[in-house]
Scaffold this active site. Structure first.
Site, PDB file in Angstrom:
ATOM      1  N   LYS A 110       1.061  -1.277   0.246  1.00  0.00           N
ATOM      2  CA  LYS A 110      -0.063  -0.024  -0.338  1.00  0.00           C
ATOM      3  C   LYS A 110       0.818   1.209  -0.494  1.00  0.00           C
ATOM      4  O   LYS A 110       2.082   0.874   0.836  1.00  0.00           O
ATOM      5  CB  LYS A 110      -0.766   0.166   1.262  1.00  0.00           C
TER       6      LYS A 110
ATOM      7  N   SER B  68      -9.454   0.773   2.623  1.00  0.00           N
ATOM      8  CA  SER B  68      -8.679   2.574   2.455  1.00  0.00           C
ATOM      9  C   SER B  68      -7.491   1.046   1.340  1.00  0.00           C
ATOM     10  O   SER B  68      -7.151   1.606   0.852  1.00  0.00           O
ATOM     11  CB  SER B  68      -8.088   3.625   3.263  1.00  0.00           C
TER      12      SER B  68
ATOM     13  N   SER C  49      -9.193  -0.949   7.345  1.00  0.00           N
ATOM     14  CA  SER C  49      -9.093  -1.300   6.008  1.00  0.00           C
ATOM     15  C   SER C  49      -8.681  -2.082   5.468  1.00  0.00           C
ATOM     16  O   SER C  49      -7.961  -1.844   4.244  1.00  0.00           O
ATOM     17  CB  SER C  49      -7.682  -0.164   5.792  1.00  0.00           C
TER      18      SER C  49
END
Lengths: 94, 463
Positions: free
Chosen positions: B56, B131, B155
């Site tokens: 990420k 996310s 997330s």
């Protein structure tokens, strides 16, 4: 809790955020809605419960010198840098 | 011919060389990511590796930019590798790219990315969750076998659920956060996305453990996460969190009931348990997380790194204008909420109260874990929603994390495991929560469920 434009402007000042007036109004509305949802926490009886501290203890380390970041790599990320080893900012003191 | 990326790590690496494995990922990204938009950066010339992996883009590496999907970090290049990146590289990991996210990990749909949304590989008109939506979509679309994400309120698990893959949130402190851009330091934890439970167990074994660079990382010894994968769940006790399921209707409820039936059929004892504070999780979360975020994001000041407004004439302008131009709407909203909650006169009514209710929730979970080895809920209250459906209503977006946020507030580990599909062929997911440092048992339970159901074998319709 109702947030109006002036209160939103006060918070934006604390948060160092620039907004136009229209954006402040919208934000004030959204914050009012979100805070009214959060206000349901008032209905919980928390007698006997303190503010939660961290559940897990933080280990300590020896206070010994170790290498810092590479200065050139740090400088490469700076918006404005003086090769003498300084971040350049607008004049603070007249 | 079998796509090598349909296989779990240990099966793939006996069939191809470490060079071929990484090259297969790069080829898959080139072919599939136009439709999915999971990647923000693809590595130029990644090393060969037995674990090709994506990170990420709020986890820093020296060989690629880190943007946090924000305009305030247009060209930041970290002087150091995150500890998780260094540990992976030392154990056969090859970082093939950086994945999309909601700006600074603030969101549940990956729509709050300054670059644009990632799309759900099962239906590209829908969100992948967030996310860590880029990481979940990249694994689901078979572009990489594994990816790291970060968790503050769900997330990793929530996008894993919406994309039909496994998502793991380890115990708070289990994995070093050195090099993870901080959102809410009392909640943040690096998490893992893979197709199968065993692969997540392998990755956690590599990245877990104390790190002198992160004093909040635990010195608790790292367990053998493979040890009980085949042990089954006969006689183990699963508690259904009553407050999570009692109001659920429709397909999510049916799917959850079916998952419970599977657990019972393989010998688990499943009963209901009450967590009375569960429904307050989002209210607590949005005070605690945003309060911490408002402090953490003060580092983006236009001085040392990141965007500096070209309009700024005075020092104050540098702060206000750089932040005003650099942060997106959702990040500003959260900084504002957090600043408000900590501000003079409101601290006790908001932050203090939220922390007290959080302490009560922790007590509720401790009580429940005295009777049960695991607590279970659906991972999310619904399957993937359409792009744009919730962006106008922040609160309805926040409520997508209602079942995942408690694990972050309590600090316990939790895993999302695929549990089937709804009538639109969108993935659904079972969440299994375990007590602090109970990852080994958590993997055991998840692996038993996975072995019985095998939903991971179905792949999304991305060519």
């Amino acid at each position: 809790m109702k947030i109006d434009r002036d209160e939103a402007r006060r918070i934006a000042g604390l948060a160092h955020l620039e907004f136009e007036d229209a954006a402040l109004d919208r934000l004030a509305d959204e914050m009012t809605k979100i805070l009214s949802y959060i206000d349901q926490l008032r209905e919980v009886d928390t007698t006997g419960f303190e503010e939660a501290a961290g559940a897990i203890p933080t280990p300590m380390r020896a206070d010994e010198p170790r290498p810092s970041l590479d200065r050139d790599a740090v400088a490469a990320n700076a918006p404005s840098w003086d090769d003498g080893g300084f971040f350049i900012v607008p004049k603070v003191i007249e | 011919m079998t796509d090598i990326l349909d296989l779990p790590l240990r099966d793939a690496r006996v069939q191809v060389s470490p060079r071929e494995y990484v090259d297969a990922c790069l080829a898959a990204i080139r072919a599939r990511d136009k439709a999915v938009c999971a990647f923000l950066t693809i590595a130029d010339d990644p090393a060969e590796g037995t674990i090709p992996i994506a990170l990420k883009d709020n986890i820093v590496t020296t060989d690629m930019p880190t943007t946090c999907a924000s305009r305030i970090l247009p060209k930041f290049r970290s002087p150091f590798d995150a500890t998780v990146a260094a540990r992976l590289r030392a154990r056969g990991g090859s970082i093939v790219g950086k994945t999309n996210l909601d700006e600074f990990a603030m969101g549940s749909s990956t729509e709050h990315s300054a670059v644009g949304p990632t799309r759900n590989p099962w239906d590209t008109t829908r969100v992948p969750g967030g996310s860590s939506g880029g990481s979940a979509a990249a694994v689901a679309a078979r572009m990489v076998p594994a990816a790291l994400g970060s968790e503050t309120g769900g997330s990793v698990r929530q996008p894993a659920a919406l994309c039909g893959v496994v998502g793991v949130k380890p115990t708070y402190g289990r994995v070093s956060r050195w090099g993870l851009v901080a959102f809410a330091s009392g909640l943040d934890q690096i998490g893992i996305v893979t197709k199968t439970v065993r692969e997540s167990a392998e990755i956690l074994g590599i990245i877990a453990g104390h790190d002198p660079y992160d004093s909040t990382s635990s010195t608790e010894p790292v367990d053998d996460y493979f040890a009980d994968l085949e042990a089954g769940v006969r006689g183990l006790r699963f508690g259904i969190v009553r407050e999570a399921v009692e109001k659920l209707e429709g397909e999510v409820r049916e799917n959850f009931d079916a998952a419970v039936a599977v657990l019972k059929q393989i010998g688990a004892i499943v009963e209901e348990v009450s967590i009375p504070t569960l429904s307050y999780a989002i209210a607590i979360y949005y005070i605690v997380a945003n309060a911490e975020a408002s402090a953490n994001l003060s580092r983006f000041d236009g001085i040392r790194y990141g965007h500096r407004s070209s309009r700024a004439k005075k020092l104050d302008d540098v702060y206000f204008e750089s932040r005003g131009e650099g942060f997106g709407a959702e990040v500003k909203r959260r900084i504002m909420l957090g600043t408000f909650a900590l501000s003079s006169g409101y601290y006790d009514a908001y932050y203090g109260r939220a922390q007290r209710v959080r302490a009560k929730m922790r007590h509720d979970f401790e009580q429940a874990f005295q009777r049960f080895d695991f607590l279970i809920t659906p991972t999310t209250p619904e399957s993937a929603f359409e792009i744009g459906a919730k962006t106008g209503d922040p609160l309805s977006m926040y409520l997508n994390d209602i079942f995942t946020a408690p694990a972050n507030l309590i600090g316990i580990p939790a895993i999302a495991v695929p549990s089937g599909f709804d009538r639109r062929d969108l993935p659904l997911s079972l969440q299994i929560m375990a007590p602090h440092f109970g990852e080994r048992a958590m993997f055991r339970a998840a692996a038993a469920f996975e072995r019985e159901t095998n939903y991971w074998k179905r792949r999304p319709p991305i060519k």
